[in-house]
Design a protein around this motif. Structure first.
Motif, mmCIF file in Angstrom:
data_model
loop_
_atom_site.group_PDB
_atom_site.id
_atom_site.type_symbol
_atom_site.label_atom_id
_atom_site.label_comp_id
_atom_site.label_asym_id
_atom_site.label_seq_id
_atom_site.Cartn_x
_atom_site.Cartn_y
_atom_site.Cartn_z
ATOM 1 N N ARG B 271 36.647 13.191 36.619
ATOM 2 C CA ARG B 271 35.338 12.595 36.371
ATOM 3 C C ARG B 271 34.451 13.565 35.585
ATOM 4 N N VAL B 272 34.481 14.823 36.000
ATOM 5 C CA VAL B 272 33.645 15.818 35.337
ATOM 6 C C VAL B 272 34.098 16.031 33.901
ATOM 7 N N MET B 273 35.414 15.977 33.695
ATOM 8 C CA MET B 273 35.963 16.150 32.351
ATOM 9 C C MET B 273 35.583 14.986 31.439
ATOM 10 N N MET B 274 35.554 13.778 32.038
ATOM 11 C CA MET B 274 35.337 12.585 31.240
ATOM 12 C C MET B 274 33.844 12.245 31.105
ATOM 13 N N ALA B 275 33.006 12.993 31.808
ATOM 14 C CA ALA B 275 31.570 12.728 31.735
ATOM 15 C C ALA B 275 31.069 13.051 30.325
ATOM 16 N N THR B 276 29.955 12.460 29.931
ATOM 17 C CA THR B 276 29.348 12.852 28.657
ATOM 18 C C THR B 276 28.008 13.525 28.944
ATOM 19 N N PRO B 277 27.808 14.734 28.519
ATOM 20 C CA PRO B 277 28.815 15.600 27.895
ATOM 21 C C PRO B 277 29.816 16.115 28.927
ATOM 22 N N ALA B 278 31.048 16.376 28.476
ATOM 23 C CA ALA B 278 32.086 16.865 29.384
ATOM 24 C C ALA B 278 31.674 18.218 29.953
ATOM 25 N N ARG B 279 31.888 18.365 31.281
ATOM 26 C CA ARG B 279 31.548 19.652 31.894
ATOM 27 C C ARG B 279 32.836 20.431 32.141
ATOM 28 N N GLY B 280 33.418 20.885 31.013
ATOM 29 C CA GLY B 280 34.721 21.554 31.076
ATOM 30 C C GLY B 280 34.745 22.772 31.964
ATOM 31 N N ASN B 281 33.650 23.549 31.928
ATOM 32 C CA ASN B 281 33.652 24.772 32.726
ATOM 33 C C ASN B 281 33.673 24.456 34.213
ATOM 34 N N ASP B 282 32.899 23.445 34.614
ATOM 35 C CA ASP B 282 32.904 23.043 36.022
ATOM 36 C C ASP B 282 34.279 22.529 36.429
ATOM 37 N N ALA B 283 34.859 21.693 35.539
ATOM 38 C CA ALA B 283 36.190 21.160 35.829
ATOM 39 C C ALA B 283 37.176 22.304 36.027
ATOM 40 N N ALA B 284 37.128 23.296 35.135
ATOM 41 C CA ALA B 284 38.054 24.420 35.229
ATOM 42 C C ALA B 284 37.862 25.181 36.527
ATOM 43 N N THR B 285 36.611 25.338 36.941
ATOM 44 C CA THR B 285 36.343 26.079 38.169
ATOM 45 C C THR B 285 36.908 25.357 39.386
ATOM 46 N N VAL B 286 36.667 24.056 39.446
ATOM 47 C CA VAL B 286 37.221 23.293 40.568
ATOM 48 C C VAL B 286 38.748 23.319 40.496
ATOM 49 N N ALA B 287 39.264 23.282 39.260
ATOM 50 C CA ALA B 287 40.714 23.337 39.093
ATOM 51 C C ALA B 287 41.293 24.612 39.695
ATOM 52 N N ILE B 288 40.545 25.731 39.501
ATOM 53 C CA ILE B 288 41.024 27.003 40.061
ATOM 54 C C ILE B 288 41.159 26.897 41.581
ATOM 55 N N VAL B 289 40.196 26.219 42.206
ATOM 56 C CA VAL B 289 40.255 26.033 43.656
ATOM 57 C C VAL B 289 41.514 25.260 44.038
ATOM 58 N N LEU B 290 41.763 24.186 43.287
ATOM 59 C CA LEU B 290 42.941 23.364 43.574
ATOM 60 C C LEU B 290 44.217 24.189 43.405
ATOM 61 N N VAL B 291 44.290 24.951 42.305
ATOM 62 C CA VAL B 291 45.460 25.807 42.097
ATOM 63 C C VAL B 291 45.608 26.787 43.250
ATOM 64 N N GLY B 292 44.467 27.318 43.708
ATOM 65 C CA GLY B 292 44.501 28.264 44.816
ATOM 66 C C GLY B 292 45.150 27.660 46.052
ATOM 67 N N PHE B 293 44.725 26.452 46.387
ATOM 68 C CA PHE B 293 45.325 25.761 47.546
ATOM 69 C C PHE B 293 46.833 25.609 47.351
ATOM 70 N N VAL B 294 47.196 25.132 46.171
ATOM 71 C CA VAL B 294 48.613 24.857 45.932
ATOM 72 C C VAL B 294 49.437 26.145 45.986
ATOM 73 N N LEU B 295 48.874 27.233 45.389
ATOM 74 C CA LEU B 295 49.581 28.512 45.425
ATOM 75 C C LEU B 295 49.809 28.970 46.852
ATOM 76 N N LEU B 296 48.757 28.869 47.656
ATOM 77 C CA LEU B 296 48.840 29.285 49.047
ATOM 78 C C LEU B 296 49.961 28.518 49.758
ATOM 79 N N LEU B 297 49.955 27.197 49.538
ATOM 80 C CA LEU B 297 50.934 26.353 50.217
ATOM 81 C C LEU B 297 52.334 26.617 49.698
ATOM 82 N N THR B 298 52.456 26.824 48.363
ATOM 83 C CA THR B 298 53.783 27.084 47.814
ATOM 84 C C THR B 298 54.361 28.363 48.390
ATOM 85 N N SER B 299 53.490 29.371 48.543
ATOM 86 C CA SER B 299 54.027 30.623 49.072
ATOM 87 C C SER B 299 54.421 30.451 50.528
#
Lengths: 371, 591
Positions: B271-299
């Motif tokens: 949603r944040v990516m597709m918003a006008t104007p796109a909030r790419g930096n916010d999207a990337a930050t939340v993405a880092i959180v998601l990656v963090g969760f997944v990394l933790l679980l994968t390990s």
């Protein structure tokens, strides 16, 4: 406890694995089922344990009938009080050694503390006391085997069954454990049924050996009886008699002739059955350098084709002139190791030649088992 | 010694190839040393470029003031973006994601585990069919399932609700809800639990259970003390896997949760990516959180699977004992049938019905009895329309190419990792597995930025999708090819070399033919994954490069064309079934 097996039959999809097998194991007796793979020995054991449902016959342990096809009795495995050491040991890898051993006690509702004490005592008996709290998957092969034995002994089984328990161990360890198993079995007076295809193991561990072929017991007797008088050429060959030659009778009762070679042998016993073989242990054959003296009974000329030095003895293969290749084991003696290609004399004492039927005639089987 | 001191060793540049030295002891040694970089170097560059650049851009965007765009990669670093994490809607989305993932995992484990137990270890009737039921939802891409369930369970016009009303019942099924999302996720991820638990249960050495039986354990005690503890690693392992998959799943959440106003991390990022104007930096930050969760679980999962050795799986092919279910037999069959109904039958029927319904509105099933109410000519229209063939053609073109290139790349990487002593092997393997830890929604953003910026004019062409799929499916390809290389004994190849073949010849004439069947099934696996991929191309497609999954998603999202969308979904399911059925056949030939 005494175990009676009567007319046991088992078929897998119509293919018979056990055919009318009857056997009684006396209280405290150790019986070894000996035979090649696929002869039905493990199936017999699994029937007694209740892991396999026979198609016919009956099994009694002590006074209790645990299986009877006619009366439709089939006591489930866990109520038979039968111990079993599996070929794969089947030690539970997710439990400690002690947890494995006290399992049967806990199943019998023995209190936690009492079970622990009993379990430790049993572990001491097999020499694993110091490993009680170790994870079972960390044990070596020999230790797992002892653990499996302890687990079965802890339940004080009416009969203890062992399915080739030593076959996954290396040769040296196998020799040691064989002696130890026999010690424990005798000391504890365990009624046991042991399955193996290794004749050395059978000879060492048995009070009586039952030789199985094609789902029936071909011969039953003490180790000494079986060793000295095998009931057939097939059994003899299985027990390590490597020289087996089909023979027919001649004009004289004391002489037989080889079917495949133009050679006559002097024997002590006449041929009893139409299809018979002369069976000679390799140790009973004498090999010495060629001498001029000829004409003695059962003395043949030949040539050494293979000579293997085995330490205390030497094993030869000798091609007899106009005759078969013969296998001989000679003690170390003055001759030293005879070279390959050297001309030799081979002599066989007529009294050491066993003339046996190729297969056990079925009639004799039932007589022997009944007797 | 003195020679090497005089001249510093030239490691990376291969020396000008002289004529092969006559001395045979020199040539192989030198060749080996060169080989240690020559084989791994280019692969490292290629894989590193494909994987690390997109991921790097996402990380960069999370820490900088503006998003990467052509001609302007901003290195003005800041931590300001992380303020967005304190935003209540992000917190809410995180909470929702974790809750949905936990509940869906639990439910999927119950469904998958139960089906695995009754098919592997009980005498339940129709065992073979129930086994097939356990796998079947795999053939249905999760968003097609979600779309079908949207047709079935929307509170007003959902087919189930129409049926309930017809029957005069007051109940309302609402799939646009927390429960709806959880249930649909669980239904479509249960096959993963089923597969892993089934194989653990059927490969267990039956001696272990027989031993419990002989030593006084009843059937129930044996199950409790031996069978389930031994299957526990598979249960936990599949649980973690499903948790990760649900956590990063975008399509199902987008279809079912967004209309209900429920945000999950992936839908929030979208949603944040597709918003006008796109909030790419916010999207990337939340993405880092998601990656963090997944990394933790994968390990966590890795650590757990590493301990798995204690399951003592034997390949002995002994028949495992089966529990007699007794009177519980039929309830078990009913359970399996019920799962079949909600996971496969109802969704497919709903799609078929929607495709055939002339009027988009239906107040009662009685309407269908009216003459002309059903008309399946839409299938004919679709199958003869140029638009469909354009889209389907794109899908097949991209998928076949991505699968073929992916298999070839996976073979090269797997060979270097498993069969050579090349430098950087571990690094190569590590980088190749990175996409596994990066949710597709994040990977999609990273790939978008990468190919917008790269001077190579790939963005806007169909080739950008090929490259994207190559990246996304690298771990799956590598895993499957690696497994089959490990199963092919290296002595077979070495003996060809001993007999006088050059290494390349030995690979071509011995190793590759031996792996023919397994490579084909790796190819088909990648093909299937490419065909069903939706999230990553969502960021990369243009009107000219639409593929099937995008087209279906679009048609449904924008409403209006439900009939075409449903018909296309049915056609798509048929294609998916064929593509997924083939590897099964290939796999079976091995035995």
């Amino acid at each position: 406890m005494e175990v009676h097996i009567e007319d046991l039959r088992l078929a897998y999809n119509g293919v018979p694995a056990i055919r009318d097998l009857s056997l009684t194991i006396g209280d405290g007796e150790s019986i070894v089922l000996l035979g090649q793979s696929g002869c039905g020995k493990t199936s017999t054991m699994r029937c007694v344990a209740g892991l396999e449902e026979p198609t016919g016959g009956s099994i009694r342990i002590g006074e209790r009938t645990v299986f009877d096809a006619v009366a439709n009795v089939n006591v489930p495995s866990h109520k038979r009080n039968v111990g079993m050491v599996f070929q794969s040991y089947a030690v539970w890898p997710h439990k400690t050694v002690l947890e494995n051993v006290i399992f049967p006690l806990r199943m019998k509702k023995v209190g936690r503390r009492q079970a622990r004490a009993d379990g430790l005592k049993t572990l001491e008996l097999v020499g694993l006391g110091h490993l009680a709290d170790r994870g079972a998957s960390l044990l070596s092969g020999g230790q797992m085997q002892r653990g499996a034995l302890a687990r079965s002994m802890a339940m004080k089984p009416s009969v203890l069954m062992l399915d080739e328990p030593l076959s996954n161990l290396d040769a040296r360890l196998r020799d040691d454990l064989r002696v130890e198993l026999r010690r424990i079995q005798v000391e504890q007076g365990l009624t046991s049924l042991y399955v193996t295809h290794d004749q050395q193991e059978a000879l060492a561990l048995a009070d009586r050996i039952a030789i199985m072929r094609d789902g029936i017991i071909a011969q039953l007797g003490t180790p000494q009886q079986i060793y000295s008088t095998p009931a057939s050429a097939a059994i003899a060959s299985f027990l390590g008699v490597t020289n087996v030659f089909p023979v027919t009778s001649t004009h004289s009762a004391n002489r037989v002739t080889l079917i495949e070679h133009p050679l006559e042998l002097a024997v002590d016993e006449p041929i009893e059955y139409p299809e018979s073989s002369a069976c000679i242990r390799p140790d009973d054959i004498d090999v010495r350098p060629r001498e001029t003296r000829i004409g003695e009974r059962n003395r043949f000329a030949g040539e050494v084709t293979v000579a293997v030095f085995q330490g205390a003895s030497i094993r030869y293969q000798v091609k007899l002139t106009n005759g078969p290749v013969i296998d001989a084991i000679c003690p170390q003696n003055a001759h030293g190791v005879l070279a390959v290609g050297s001309s030799v004399d081979v002599s066989i004492d007529p009294s050491s030649i066993m003339v046996l039927p190729n297969e056990v005639p079925e009639v004799r089987v039932s007589e022997r088992v009944a007797a | 010694m003195s020679v090497t001191l005089d001249r510093p060793p030239v490691n990376n540049a291969p020396p000008p190839a002289p004529k092969p030295a006559p001395n045979p002891t020199v040539t192989p040694r030198r060749r080996m040393r060169i080989g240690r970089v020559v084989v791994s170097g280019p692969l490292l560059l290629l894989v590193g470029f494909l994987v690390l650049v997109p991921v790097g851009f996402v990380v960069l965007a999370a820490f900088s003031t503006s998003v990467p765009r052509p001609g302007n990669i901003d290195f003005a670093l800041t931590l300001e973006n992380f303020r967005t994490l304190a935003d209540p809607s992000v917190m809410k989305a995180t909470g929702n994601s974790l809750l949905i993932a936990s509940l869906a995992t639990l439910l999927a484990l119950i469904i998958g585990g139960f089906l695995a137990f009754i098919t592997a270890r009980s005498n339940v009737p129709f065992r073979a069919f129930i086994y097939a039921i356990g796998l079947m939802p795999l053939f249905l891409p999760s968003y097609v399932g979600a779309l079908a369930w949207a047709i079935l369970g929307s509170p007003s016009a959902g087919l189930l609700n129409v049926a309930l009303r017809d029957l005069g019942l007051d109940a309302v099924v609402d799939v646009y809800s927390f429960g709806g999302v959880v249930t649909v996720m669980a239904i479509f991820y249960a096959p993963y639990a089923f597969l892993m638990i089934h194989s653990a249960m059927s490969m267990m050495n039956p001696d272990l259970e027989d031993a419990a039986g002989v030593h006084g354990g009843s059937m129930a005690q044996t199950l409790k003390n031996v069978t389930f503890p031994l299957a526990l690693p598979a249960i936990l392992g599949s649980g973690l896997l499903i948790f990760i998959l649900v956590l990063e799943n975008f399509p199902v959440a987008q279809v079912l949760a967004t209309p209900a106003g429920i945000d999950t991390l992936p839908t929030y990022i979208y949603r944040v990516m597709m918003a006008t104007p796109a909030r790419g930096n916010d999207a990337a930050t939340v993405a880092i959180v998601l990656v963090g969760f997944v990394l933790l679980l994968t390990s966590l999962q890795r650590r757990y699977l590493a301990k798995r050795s204690y399951t003592t799986v034997t390949g002995k092919g002994m028949k495992a004992r089966r529990v007699d279910l007794g009177r519980a037999k039929w309830p078990a069959v009913v359970f399996a049938g019920g799962y079949f109904l909600i996971a496969v039958v109802l969704p497919l029927l709903a799609l078929l019905l929607t495709a055939g319904r002339v009027s988009p509105y239906m107040s009662s099933f009685r309407d269908l009895a009216a003459p002309g109410a059903l008309d399946f000519s839409v299938f004919g229209e679709i199958l003869s329309s140029a638009a469909f063939f354009g889209v389907a053609g794109n899908s097949i073109f991209v998928s076949v190419l991505a699968a073929a290139l992916g298999t070839a790349l996976a073979f090269a990487v797997a060979y270097v990792i498993n069969r050579t002593r090349a430098r950087g092997r571990a690094l190569l393997e590590g980088i190749s597995m990175v996409p596994l830890a990066v949710p597709h929604i994040v990977l999609g953003i990273g790939l978008l930025w990468t190919w917008l910026i790269m001077p190579i004019p790939l963005y806007g062409t169909i080739w950008v999708l090929v490259v994207a799929f190559l990246v996304v499916q690298m771990p799956q390809g590598l895993r499957s090819v690696s497994a089959s290389i490990q199963a092919t004994h290296r002595d077979l190849e070495d003996s060809a070399v001993m007999l006088g073949a050059r290494r390349a010849k030995a690979i071509t004439f011995v190793t590759l033919p031996l792996m023919k069947v397994t490579l084909a099934s790796s190819f088909l696996l990648l093909l299937m994954l490419s065909m069903r991929e939706l999230t990553v191309p969502l960021f990369l497609y243009t009107t000219d490069t639409k593929i099937l999954s995008i087209e279906i998603f679009d048609l449904f999202e924008n409403g209006g064309a439900a009939q075409e969308a449903a018909a296309m979904s049915v056609v798509y399911c048929v294609i998916m079934f064929i593509v997924s059925y083939l590897p099964q056949r290939f796999g079976n030939q091995k035995h």
